[in-house]
Design a protein around this motif. Structure first.
Motif, PDB file in Angstrom:
ATOM      1  N   TYR A  76      44.308  48.655  28.335  1.00 12.51           N
ATOM      2  CA  TYR A  76      45.130  49.588  28.007  1.00 12.51           C
ATOM      3  C   TYR A  76      46.337  49.195  27.074  1.00 12.51           C
ATOM      4  N   ARG A  83      39.143  53.011  24.202  1.00 14.28           N
ATOM      5  CA  ARG A  83      39.545  53.541  25.473  1.00 14.28           C
ATOM      6  C   ARG A  83      38.469  53.974  26.138  1.00 14.28           C
ATOM      7  N   PHE A 114      43.931  61.932  32.112  1.00 15.41           N
ATOM      8  CA  PHE A 114      45.284  62.016  31.965  1.00 15.41           C
ATOM      9  C   PHE A 114      45.712  60.568  31.368  1.00 15.41           C
ATOM     10  N   GLY A 116      45.048  59.391  28.543  1.00 13.46           N
ATOM     11  CA  GLY A 116      45.458  59.319  26.902  1.00 13.46           C
ATOM     12  C   GLY A 116      46.725  58.966  26.680  1.00 13.46           C
ATOM     13  N   SER A 117      47.882  59.434  27.538  1.00 17.41           N
ATOM     14  CA  SER A 117      49.169  59.476  26.901  1.00 17.41           C
ATOM     15  C   SER A 117      49.522  58.155  26.960  1.00 17.41           C
ATOM     16  N   HIS A 118      48.869  57.072  27.884  1.00 17.56           N
ATOM     17  CA  HIS A 118      49.230  55.859  28.191  1.00 17.56           C
ATOM     18  C   HIS A 118      48.485  54.779  27.323  1.00 17.56           C
ATOM     19  N   TRP A 119      47.384  55.342  26.412  1.00 18.13           N
ATOM     20  CA  TRP A 119      46.594  54.488  25.594  1.00 18.13           C
ATOM     21  C   TRP A 119      47.578  54.272  24.243  1.00 18.13           C
TER      22      TRP A 119
END
Length: 119
Positions: A76, A83, A114, A116-119
């Motif tokens: 990540y 991803r 959930f 996606g915001s950390h990718w």
């Protein structure tokens, strides 16, 4: 065949940031899903599995596959695979460490929903 080719060696990094760990030796994982071998370098910082500390959620999925979580965090942070592949590697690496299928699915579903915001 997918396999961890080295042991995971971590140092507690709470003096840097609470809940963080630092990889203390190169950590190598060979992935069939990604068709390549990944080396997590010394000094890489991880929070292991980013599972919400909600009682049921953490009980079901928390602290179950440190090795897979470190590789997933590395993928990540580097984006060396797409991803969806990184998430598939998480599930695959969890299988290598004998995480039960139902728990692997929950972890994979959580990162798909959930992460996606950390990718």
């Amino acid at each position: 065949m997918s396999a961890f080719l080295s042991k995971l060696l971590l140092e507690d990094a709470t003096n840097i940031d609470d809940g963080q760990w630092i990889v203390a030796a190169p950590f190598i994982y060979q992935s069939d899903v990604a068709g390549q071998t990944f080396t997590v370098p010394v000094g890489f910082q991880t929070d292991l599995a980013s599972v919400p500390r909600l009682p049921i959620v953490f009980l079901l999925t928390g602290d179950t596959s440190r090795e897979a979580a470190v590789v997933h965090d590395y993928l990540y942070s580097t984006h060396i695979v797409p991803r969806n592949v990184a998430d598939a590697v998480l599930r695959e690496a969890s299988a290598v460490t004998q995480v039960p299928p139902w728990r692997r699915w929950l972890m994979w579903a959580g990162v798909r929903a959930f992460g996606g915001s950390h990718w």
